[in-house]
Design a protein around this motif. Structure first.
Motif, PDB file in Angstrom:
ATOM      1  N   ARG A   1       0.824  -1.216   0.000  1.00 51.80           N
ATOM      2  CA  ARG A   1       0.000   0.000   0.000  1.00 51.80           C
ATOM      3  C   ARG A   1       0.860   1.268   0.000  1.00 51.80           C
ATOM      4  N   GLY A   2       2.171   1.081  -0.095  1.00 50.57           N
ATOM      5  CA  GLY A   2       3.051   2.253  -0.212  1.00 50.57           C
ATOM      6  C   GLY A   2       3.900   2.552   1.012  1.00 50.57           C
ATOM      7  N   ALA A   3       3.805   1.715   2.056  1.00 44.42           N
ATOM      8  CA  ALA A   3       4.618   1.956   3.260  1.00 44.42           C
ATOM      9  C   ALA A   3       6.085   1.642   2.974  1.00 44.42           C
ATOM     10  N   GLU A   4       6.980   2.407   3.638  1.00 44.33           N
ATOM     11  CA  GLU A   4       8.413   2.161   3.444  1.00 44.33           C
ATOM     12  C   GLU A   4       9.068   1.788   4.767  1.00 44.33           C
ATOM     13  N   ASN A   5      10.048   0.898   4.703  1.00 42.87           N
ATOM     14  CA  ASN A   5      10.846   0.517   5.881  1.00 42.87           C
ATOM     15  C   ASN A   5      10.001   0.186   7.109  1.00 42.87           C
ATOM     16  N   VAL A   6       9.042  -0.695   6.930  1.00 43.36           N
ATOM     17  CA  VAL A   6       8.195  -1.074   8.070  1.00 43.36           C
ATOM     18  C   VAL A   6       9.032  -1.882   9.065  1.00 43.36           C
ATOM     19  N   LEU A   7       8.973  -1.487  10.339  1.00 40.75           N
ATOM     20  CA  LEU A   7       9.784  -2.134  11.383  1.00 40.75           C
ATOM     21  C   LEU A   7       8.996  -3.256  12.070  1.00 40.75           C
ATOM     22  N   GLY A   8       9.714  -4.030  12.881  1.00 42.47           N
ATOM     23  CA  GLY A   8       9.037  -5.023  13.709  1.00 42.47           C
ATOM     24  C   GLY A   8       9.578  -6.426  13.587  1.00 42.47           C
ATOM     25  N   ASP A   9      10.453  -6.663  12.592  1.00 43.83           N
ATOM     26  CA  ASP A   9      10.935  -8.032  12.425  1.00 43.83           C
ATOM     27  C   ASP A   9      12.425  -8.203  12.735  1.00 43.83           C
ATOM     28  N   SER A  10      13.124  -7.106  13.038  1.00 45.49           N
ATOM     29  CA  SER A  10      14.552  -7.268  13.339  1.00 45.49           C
ATOM     30  C   SER A  10      15.020  -6.215  14.337  1.00 45.49           C
ATOM     31  N   ASP A  11      16.231  -6.412  14.873  1.00 45.85           N
ATOM     32  CA  ASP A  11      16.818  -5.524  15.877  1.00 45.85           C
ATOM     33  C   ASP A  11      15.822  -5.245  17.008  1.00 45.85           C
ATOM     34  N   LEU A  12      15.364  -6.336  17.622  1.00 41.73           N
ATOM     35  CA  LEU A  12      14.327  -6.199  18.645  1.00 41.73           C
ATOM     36  C   LEU A  12      14.919  -6.134  20.050  1.00 41.73           C
ATOM     37  N   VAL A  13      14.256  -5.380  20.904  1.00 38.04           N
ATOM     38  CA  VAL A  13      14.613  -5.360  22.328  1.00 38.04           C
ATOM     39  C   VAL A  13      13.326  -5.590  23.116  1.00 38.04           C
ATOM     40  N   GLU A  14      13.462  -5.908  24.416  1.00 44.25           N
ATOM     41  CA  GLU A  14      12.275  -6.213  25.202  1.00 44.25           C
ATOM     42  C   GLU A  14      11.882  -5.042  26.094  1.00 44.25           C
ATOM     43  N   ILE A  15      10.574  -4.789  26.186  1.00 47.99           N
ATOM     44  CA  ILE A  15      10.095  -3.792  27.147  1.00 47.99           C
ATOM     45  C   ILE A  15      10.085  -4.476  28.513  1.00 47.99           C
ATOM     46  N   PRO A  16      10.804  -3.917  29.509  1.00 51.28           N
ATOM     47  CA  PRO A  16      10.868  -4.580  30.807  1.00 51.28           C
ATOM     48  C   PRO A  16       9.497  -4.673  31.484  1.00 51.28           C
ATOM     49  N   GLY A  17       9.266  -5.825  32.139  1.00 52.96           N
ATOM     50  CA  GLY A  17       8.054  -5.976  32.960  1.00 52.96           C
ATOM     51  C   GLY A  17       6.797  -6.312  32.173  1.00 52.96           C
ATOM     52  N   LEU A  18       6.949  -6.572  30.895  1.00 59.62           N
ATOM     53  CA  LEU A  18       5.759  -6.894  30.094  1.00 59.62           C
ATOM     54  C   LEU A  18       5.836  -8.358  29.686  1.00 59.62           C
ATOM     55  N   SER A  19       4.787  -9.149  30.024  1.00 57.89           N
ATOM     56  CA  SER A  19       4.888 -10.584  29.766  1.00 57.89           C
ATOM     57  C   SER A  19       4.397 -10.962  28.364  1.00 57.89           C
TER      58      SER A  19
END
Ligand code: PTJ
Length: 241
Positions: free
Chosen positions: A107-125
């Motif tokens: 649909r025209g989005a560029e550089n969608v994130l979410g599949d690499s270079d991930l870190v964890e938000i502390p305290g979230l299960s």
């Protein structure tokens, strides 16, 4: 038509079964609201637009339902704001992340994130704890349409500002967010795009004024009052004072 979009999203492996249930809950709440955008929601939208324009690193968090319902508005908003889009899922799987990413890129989005270079938000299960280092992790403001409660609270605790779009004014997300737009995402996202486009020429001082004059608690109270009034009218009872 809206229901068809969700069903198509389900058949394409973008929406999970839980997303269909969430959509049904949303439909019921929207019915109670008269299936229209109310003045407090428009005020919240304007404040959200001001906040997003003031932000240095805004990120739009996308789940299955949001991708299926408003993909074009997600892309339009990201372009106007120069914001990053990040796929962040409660029911996370590499396959779903890939499908949603490809769908948005189609649909025209560029550089969608979410599949690499991930870190964890502390305290979230939940699986939502995996966020992109250059996306949600380093964002100052995150737009979270259609969210489950935990993450919004954790992100606020990390000092981020959260804009939620949620038809439920009582949800944990709505309560925890900096700004909650209590409206259907299919109306709220086009409204938000328009508001950002309109406010883009405003000075930082003017934007600050719009943002700081907004009070989320008071706005949610007014939305609950609107529901009461609407139901009172439907029941043919005496109007509330
Ligand atoms: O795609 P995933 O794996 O990230 O999962 C997405 C869902 C939506 C299944 C997940 O986040 C979830 O379970 O969320 P909840 O806890 O069901 O919360 C969703 C909230 O969105 C509820 O308060 C619903 O009332 C509300 N909602 C549902 N449809 C809409 C909506 N709000 C705005 N617009 C809608 N169309």
């Amino acid at each position: 038509m809206i229901r068809e979009r969700i069903v198509k999203g389900f058949e394409a492996g973008i929406v999970v079964p839980h997303g269909l249930l969430a959509h049904g809950r949303g439909e019921a709440l929207d019915y109670i609201l008269g299936e229209e955008t109310h003045p407090p929601a428009l005020e919240a939208t304007r404040a959200a637009a001001a906040l997003l324009l003031l932000s240095k690193h805004p990120v739009i968090s996308v789940n299955g339902n949001t991708a299926a319902l408003v993909p074009d508005e997600v892309v339009r908003l990201a372009k106007t704001l120069n914001a990053r889009i990040e796929v962040n899922l409660f029911h996370r799987s590499p396959e779903r992340i890939r499908r949603i990413k490809e769908f948005l890129e189609g649909r025209g989005a560029e550089n969608v994130l979410g599949d690499s270079d991930l870190v964890e938000i502390p305290g979230l299960s939940s699986q939502r704890r995996f966020v992109s280092r250059n996306g949600i992790y380093s964002a100052d403001t995150v737009l979270v349409p259609l969210e489950d409660g935990d993450r919004a609270e954790k992100l606020v605790a990390l000092g981020k500002r959260i804009v939620a779009i949620d038809l439920n004014p009582l949800s944990r997300t709505s309560r925890a967010a900096t700004i909650s737009i209590v409206d259907n995402v299919v109306r709220a996202m086009p409204n938000l795009c328009r508001a950002v486009e309109e406010l883009k020429g405003y000075t930082a001082k003017e934007l600050e004024e719009i943002y700081h004059s907004f009070n989320n608690e008071e706005n949610l109270r007014r939305m609950i009052e609107l529901i009461l009034r609407h139901l009172t009218r439907l029941a043919g009872l005496e109007e509330l004072p």
